[in-house]
Write a protein that holds these residues in place. Structure first.
Motif, short mmCIF file in Angstrom:
data_model
loop_
_atom_site.label_atom_id
_atom_site.label_comp_id
_atom_site.label_asym_id
_atom_site.label_seq_id
_atom_site.Cartn_x
_atom_site.Cartn_y
_atom_site.Cartn_z
N SER A 95 0.81 -10.90 4.57
CA SER A 95 -0.58 -10.21 4.57
C SER A 95 -1.27 -10.99 3.27
CB SER A 95 -0.59 -9.01 4.67
OG SER A 95 -0.19 -8.32 3.32
N LEU A 96 -2.58 -10.96 3.36
CA LEU A 96 -3.07 -11.78 2.21
C LEU A 96 -4.50 -11.09 1.84
CD1 LEU A 96 -5.34 -14.77 3.53
CD2 LEU A 96 -3.93 -13.37 5.15
N GLY A 97 -5.18 -11.70 0.83
CA GLY A 97 -6.29 -10.79 0.45
C GLY A 97 -6.21 -9.47 -0.35
N HIS A 98 -5.17 -9.52 -1.20
CA HIS A 98 -4.87 -8.41 -2.17
C HIS A 98 -5.07 -8.98 -3.46
CE1 HIS A 98 -2.80 -6.74 1.40
NE2 HIS A 98 -2.07 -7.88 1.54
N ARG A 99 -5.44 -8.01 -4.30
CA ARG A 99 -5.62 -7.93 -5.88
C ARG A 99 -4.41 -7.96 -6.54
NH1 ARG A 99 -7.71 -4.95 -10.38
NH2 ARG A 99 -9.13 -6.38 -11.75
N ASN A 100 -3.68 -6.75 -6.37
CA ASN A 100 -2.51 -6.55 -7.18
C ASN A 100 -1.67 -5.83 -6.45
OD1 ASN A 100 -0.68 -7.00 -9.01
ND2 ASN A 100 -1.64 -5.60 -10.70
N VAL A 101 -0.80 -5.87 -5.50
CA VAL A 101 0.25 -5.04 -5.02
C VAL A 101 1.31 -4.63 -5.59
CG1 VAL A 101 1.46 -4.92 -2.81
CG2 VAL A 101 -0.61 -6.08 -2.43
N GLN A 102 1.50 -3.03 -5.80
CA GLN A 102 2.43 -2.59 -6.67
C GLN A 102 3.30 -1.50 -5.87
OE1 GLN A 102 1.88 -1.86 -10.75
NE2 GLN A 102 1.39 -3.88 -11.42
#
Length: 382
Positions: free
Chosen positions: A233-240
């Motif tokens: 998946s895309l369009g993420h700022r900062n997945v944690q």
């Protein structure tokens, strides 16, 4: 062990699809329309929502005096492995004794800003291969390595040489992502950040601002939505944060910028919309969040599933959020616990049944550490 390196993914055209035990909920955040986040849509037949109001009880402190703990991985014998972001070490914590045994230092870690030794995970075949995976920042990139853990060796020498299975993830002083986890399908998932370069999140030729899915050897996983790409998946700022519910559905927590932090239900090929949108959007190209919070109430990191709810650790928000689920929708407004009681909360991991492991993050340069920080706690939830 053969090294595998994946430096980039194939360029593709951007598609249109991008205090303890208290039950108080100050700051349960309204959505962009001004109503509390929740769901009116029912889940699948036979799926029952958990109670709208839950509870949290801190059972005990398992270990304290930890420095910049980030990743946490339970061992089959009940002990815990914890990574130190700044020291680049992995330490074993005895579940009952709290005894600390340093396995060793992971070579190549370049700790600066939000980078360093971040998430860790055990191989799906750990019982036989004894491999520990780690997400780390180097001088050139973020990457995933795996190491043999041999507890028969002396303390400090129990980690084998790292074998790089995936590299080329953009690094920066901020937004390095870092959470890794093996899914129910046996594939390795990684949450990445856009490293402060916002445009990378919408660029499928970049590994930044994505959720990646790969085999244990670091190859793009079969069935990924974009052909031979590791991008899931895309369009993420900062997945944690990454977690699966009892129906094997994936959820992720994500830092917003100035307005909305998010937890998302992730489907293959999803586009979260960053940096075009932040939080809920009417744009049909983007999959909006399951729930959202103003950034001073969350700044989410770890995510776990237990007792029918997602549990999300908040850094700036200094609280643990409960998100009751029915299917892939919320069944009641999110509920906040431990507000300000332990400072910044970094990682939350399912411990079986109604128990969770929860770590603080007050020695990361942005908190106000108490004399015994940082710590790992065992909590009971419902």
């Amino acid at each position: 062990m053969r090294r595998r390196a994946v430096a980039a993914v194939a360029a593709l055209v951007l598609a249109a699809g991008c205090a303890a035990g208290s039950g108080n909920t100050p700051g349960s955040t309204p959505s962009s329309s001004g109503t509390a986040p929740g769901a009116s849509a029912p889940g699948r037949t036979g799926e029952h929502a958990p109670p709208a109001k839950g509870s949290v009880r801190v059972v005990r402190t398992v270990a304290d005096h930890l420095k910049t703990p980030w990743g946490l991985a339970p061992l089959p014998d009940g002990a815990l492995l914890v990574s130190s972001r700044d020291d680049g070490t992995i330490t074993r914590i005895g579940e009952n004794t709290g005894k600390k045994t340093e396995l060793g230092t992971v070579p190549g870690v370049s700790a600066a800003g939000e980078g360093g030794l971040l998430g860790i995970a055990l191989s799906p075949g750990y019982a036989s291969d004894h491999l520990v995976y780690a997400y780390l920042t180097t001088d050139s990139d973020n990457r995933i390595v795996r190491m043999l853990y041999d507890p028969r060796k002396p303390a400090g020498e129990q980690l084998g040489a790292p074998d790089t299975v995936f590299k080329g993830i953009p690094k920066g002083m901020i937004h390095n992502g870092g959470r890794i986890a093996f899914g129910p399908d046996g594939m390795l998932y990684a949450g990445t950040g856009e490293s402060g370069d916002r445009g990378l999140a919408q660029d499928r030729a970049s590994l930044g601002g994505k959720i990646l899915r790969m085999t244990p050897d670091g190859e793009p996983a079969p069935g990924n939505p974009f052909g031979t790409s590791a991008v899931y998946s895309l369009g993420h700022r900062n997945v944690q944060g990454l977690a699966w519910d009892d129906k094997q559905r994936l959820f992720a927590s994500e830092f917003g910028q100035d307005t909305w932090d998010e937890v998302n239900a992730i489907r293959p090929g999803d586009n979260g919309g960053w940096p075009i949108t932040e939080g809920k959007s009417a744009d049909p190209r983007f999959h909006g969040p399951l729930a959202q919070w103003h950034t001073d109430l969350a700044s989410p990191s770890g995510l776990a599933y237990a007792e029918g709810s997602l549990w999300m650790a908040g850094l700036r928000g200094q609280r643990l959020w409960r998100v009751p689920l029915r299917g892939t929708e919320t069944s009641a407004p999110p509920q906040a616990f431990l507000i300000g009681a332990y400072g910044r909360l970094r990682t939350v991991v399912a411990a079986g049944g109604n128990r969770l492991w929860l770590t603080t993050s007050n020695t990361d340069g942005r908190g106000e550490p108490a004399k015994t920080d940082d710590r790992i706690m065992e909590i009971e939830v419902k």
